[in-house]
Scaffold this motif. Structure first.
Motif, PDB file in Angstrom:
ATOM      1  N   ASN A  84       0.835  -1.205   0.000  1.00 27.36           N
ATOM      2  CA  ASN A  84       0.000   0.000   0.000  1.00 27.36           C
ATOM      3  C   ASN A  84       0.864   1.247   0.000  1.00 27.36           C
ATOM      4  OD1 ASN A  84      -2.468  -1.236  -0.060  1.00 27.36           O
ATOM      5  ND2 ASN A  84      -2.763  -1.193   2.150  1.00 27.36           N
ATOM      6  N   ASP A 135       5.357   6.004   4.759  1.00 31.12           N
ATOM      7  CA  ASP A 135       5.540   6.374   3.355  1.00 31.12           C
ATOM      8  C   ASP A 135       5.391   7.877   3.202  1.00 31.12           C
ATOM      9  OD1 ASP A 135       2.804   7.225   2.510  1.00 31.12           O
ATOM     10  OD2 ASP A 135       2.281   5.148   2.996  1.00 31.12           O
ATOM     11  N   LEU A 191      -9.497  -5.198   0.799  1.00 36.53           N
ATOM     12  CA  LEU A 191      -9.521  -6.263   1.811  1.00 36.53           C
ATOM     13  C   LEU A 191      -8.177  -6.378   2.521  1.00 36.53           C
ATOM     14  CD1 LEU A 191     -11.505  -9.001  -0.137  1.00 36.53           C
ATOM     15  CD2 LEU A 191     -12.305  -7.614   1.763  1.00 36.53           C
TER      16      LEU A 191
HETATM   17  P1  ADP Z   1      -6.459  -2.017  -1.752  1.00 35.83           P
HETATM   18  O1  ADP Z   1      -4.981  -1.850  -1.629  1.00 35.83           O
HETATM   19  O2  ADP Z   1      -6.843  -3.223  -2.530  1.00 35.83           O
HETATM   20  O3  ADP Z   1      -7.177  -0.777  -2.208  1.00 35.83           O
HETATM   21  P2  ADP Z   1      -6.345  -2.054   1.103  1.00 35.83           P
HETATM   22  O4  ADP Z   1      -7.270  -2.640   2.133  1.00 35.83           O
HETATM   23  O5  ADP Z   1      -4.942  -2.524   1.118  1.00 35.83           O
HETATM   24  O6  ADP Z   1      -7.024  -2.331  -0.293  1.00 35.83           O
HETATM   25  O7  ADP Z   1      -6.377  -0.498   1.272  1.00 35.83           O
HETATM   26  C1  ADP Z   1      -7.624   0.161   1.331  1.00 35.83           C
HETATM   27  C2  ADP Z   1      -7.497   1.634   0.985  1.00 35.83           C
HETATM   28  O8  ADP Z   1      -6.834   2.320   2.040  1.00 35.83           O
HETATM   29  C3  ADP Z   1      -6.673   1.924  -0.242  1.00 35.83           C
HETATM   30  O9  ADP Z   1      -7.440   1.834  -1.422  1.00 35.83           O
HETATM   31  C4  ADP Z   1      -6.215   3.360   0.022  1.00 35.83           C
HETATM   32  O10 ADP Z   1      -7.211   4.264  -0.319  1.00 35.83           O
HETATM   33  C5  ADP Z   1      -6.082   3.409   1.523  1.00 35.83           C
HETATM   34  N1  ADP Z   1      -4.686   3.231   1.924  1.00 35.83           N
HETATM   35  C6  ADP Z   1      -4.148   2.153   2.499  1.00 35.83           C
HETATM   36  N2  ADP Z   1      -2.850   2.328   2.759  1.00 35.83           N
HETATM   37  C7  ADP Z   1      -2.547   3.589   2.359  1.00 35.83           C
HETATM   38  C8  ADP Z   1      -1.349   4.398   2.368  1.00 35.83           C
HETATM   39  N3  ADP Z   1      -0.193   3.911   2.836  1.00 35.83           N
HETATM   40  N4  ADP Z   1      -1.433   5.643   1.877  1.00 35.83           N
HETATM   41  C9  ADP Z   1      -2.584   6.119   1.395  1.00 35.83           C
HETATM   42  N5  ADP Z   1      -3.752   5.420   1.360  1.00 35.83           N
HETATM   43  C10 ADP Z   1      -3.737   4.164   1.828  1.00 35.83           C
END
Ligand code: ADP
Ligand code: MG
Length: 422
Positions: A330, A358, A385
């Motif tokens: 992510n 990050d 998820l």
């Molecule tokens: P996916 O990666 O499939 O979208 P995740 O559950 O991993 O599903 O993440 C859900 C949402 O949370 C992401 O679509 C994003 O909008 C947000 N997100 C997660 N981690 C970060 C991050 N490090 N920086 C910015 N947004 C994030």
């Protein structure tokens, strides 16, 4: 009225262990999958529950003890299996013997019938669907209790139908069916949910594996090209000895590097093992950073990891890897214009903190609040998820996770896990 109170208490004694089973068994990593230990856990809880029922009987006629112990006894057989359920059976027999009275001979003679029928169906039971389990289980509980109570009524002097306790005894028998119904329903529900959770976790992992494959292939191709070049050079006879050695050394190094990339990847890709052991946080951090590095390189992200070795936590190393991979991935995806992603492991009091920071797009407070909800994703093709699975895994390791994010600046995930000393 007192009897109603006692009946409710008995029902509670049956239901509470089910929740203990969920909290301390189903929801833990490795819990449901190890079948033999699972069976023993169920049988022990059933034995405790049967003991509880007998210690707080519903109703007492001289020599007889009325309680719902048949329900945990049958549950122990259906869910614990033939061997493990011996624990419940022995406990019930011993305690009932200790309580004494004529009732014990009724138990001694009639329980084997109920237990025998349950044993006959035990192997099939696990393959039935929930409805069938509920019908069959309740029917058996009802039937066994009916049989025992009819015999007892005949043993008590006087015509059974004019027994003043008849209304109570009828409701007592019916309650066996109801209690069994509730118990099977609850346990099936918990198991279905756990299985679903496990499936989501597995498919999220597969998705990451699929997405990493391309970058791994890419990363491995480079060393191969380099090695091919060296081999071509070595074909010529006029190469000085010292150059030859250097080419060979560099070639081997490149091959070793790609071997490490591939074996790290395969280690992550192999099916969940579900073991619980002491994990070195630093080692997991390095491992995850290693696997994800090809993916990061492809997106112009550099991964900086710093971890103090020797910080131990308890859990399934594969699951911790999966958590770190979710968060690192992510982070990389949030850093659309590249940059440095840091991951560190430090200790703080009795906790091990793993921080993933990050410098990506960040999230608004509303988005941060929605993290962990299933299907919340702002990405094209995202499943939403990953974070949910991450939260569940951390929770099952008795840890917690904090998020600090600022729109446009970046995000920091802090995983806090209890430190293990040894
Ligand atoms: P996916 O990666 O499939 O979208 P995740 O559950 O991993 O599903 O993440 C859900 C949402 O949370 C992401 O679509 C994003 O909008 C947000 N997100 C997660 N981690 C970060 C991050 N490090 N920086 C910015 N947004 C994030
Ligand atoms: Mg994700």
């Amino acid at each position: 009225m007192n009897e109603v109170k006692d009946l409710l208490l008995n029902l509670l004694i049956i239901i509470v262990p089910l929740f203990l089973y969920q909290t301390f068994w189903i929801d833990k990593p490795g819990g449901t999958l190890i079948a033999s230990r699972n069976r023993i856990a169920i049988s022990i809880l059933a034995a405790i529950s049967a003991l509880g029922c007998m210690a707080f009987p519903v109703f007492f006629l001289p020599g007889y003890v009325y309680d719902l112990r048949l329900v945990p006894l049958l549950m122990g057989i259906f869910y614990g299996g033939v061997r493990a359920s011996l624990i419940v059976i022995v406990v019930v027999y011993l305690y009932r013997w200790y309580l004494g009275g004529v009732g014990f001979s009724v138990v001694a003679l009639l329980y084997p019938l109920a237990i025998g029928i349950a044993y006959l169906f035990e192997a099939k039971f696990s393959r039935w669907d929930r409805r069938r389990k509920m019908y069959a289980g309740s029917a058996l509980a009802l039937f066994s209790s009916l049989l025992i109570n009819i015999v007892v009524l005949y043993l008590i002097d006087g015509p059974p139908l004019s027994n003043p306790h008849l209304p109570f005894i009828v409701s007592f028998v019916i309650l066996h069916g109801i209690a069994m119904w509730i118990a099977i329903y609850l346990i099936e529900n918990m198991r279905d949910k756990a299985a679903l959770r496990f499936e989501i976790q597995q498919s999220e992992k597969l998705r990451i594996i699929g997405q990493l494959a391309a970058s791994i292939a890419h990363e491995v191709r480079n060393p191969l090209t380099v090695v091919r070049g060296f081999l071509q050079l070595l074909q010529s006879d006029q190469i000085p000895e010292e150059k030859r050695r250097m080419f060979l050394k560099l070639g081997i190094e490149e091959l070793d590097r790609s071997e490490t990339i591939i074996s790290n990847y395969l280690a992550f890709a192999r099916p969940q093992s579900q073991r619980i052991e002491a994990i070195d946080a630093a080692e997991r951090v390095e491992h995850a950073a290693g696997i994800i590095s090809s993916y990061a390189t492809l997106r112009n992200v550099e991964i900086a990891h710093q971890a103090r070795p020797g910080l131990l936590i308890e859990g399934d190393p594969e699951q911790l890897s999966q958590v770190l991979m979710n968060l690192l991935k992510n982070g990389i995806e949030a850093m659309q214009s590249g940059g440095v992603l840091t991951i560190s492991a430090i200790d703080e009091g009795n906790l091990v903190l793993i921080e993933i920071t990050d410098t990506g797009i960040g999230m608004s407070p509303e988005e941060t609040a929605r993290l962990g909800n299933p299907f919340f994703s702002t990405k094209e093709g995202g499943t939403g998820l990953g974070i949910m699975v991450t939260y569940q895994l951390i929770q099952s390791m008795n840890g917690s996770i904090d998020v600090h994010s600022e729109k446009g600046k970046g995000t920091r995930f802090t995983i806090k896990l209890p430190r293990k000393y040894d």
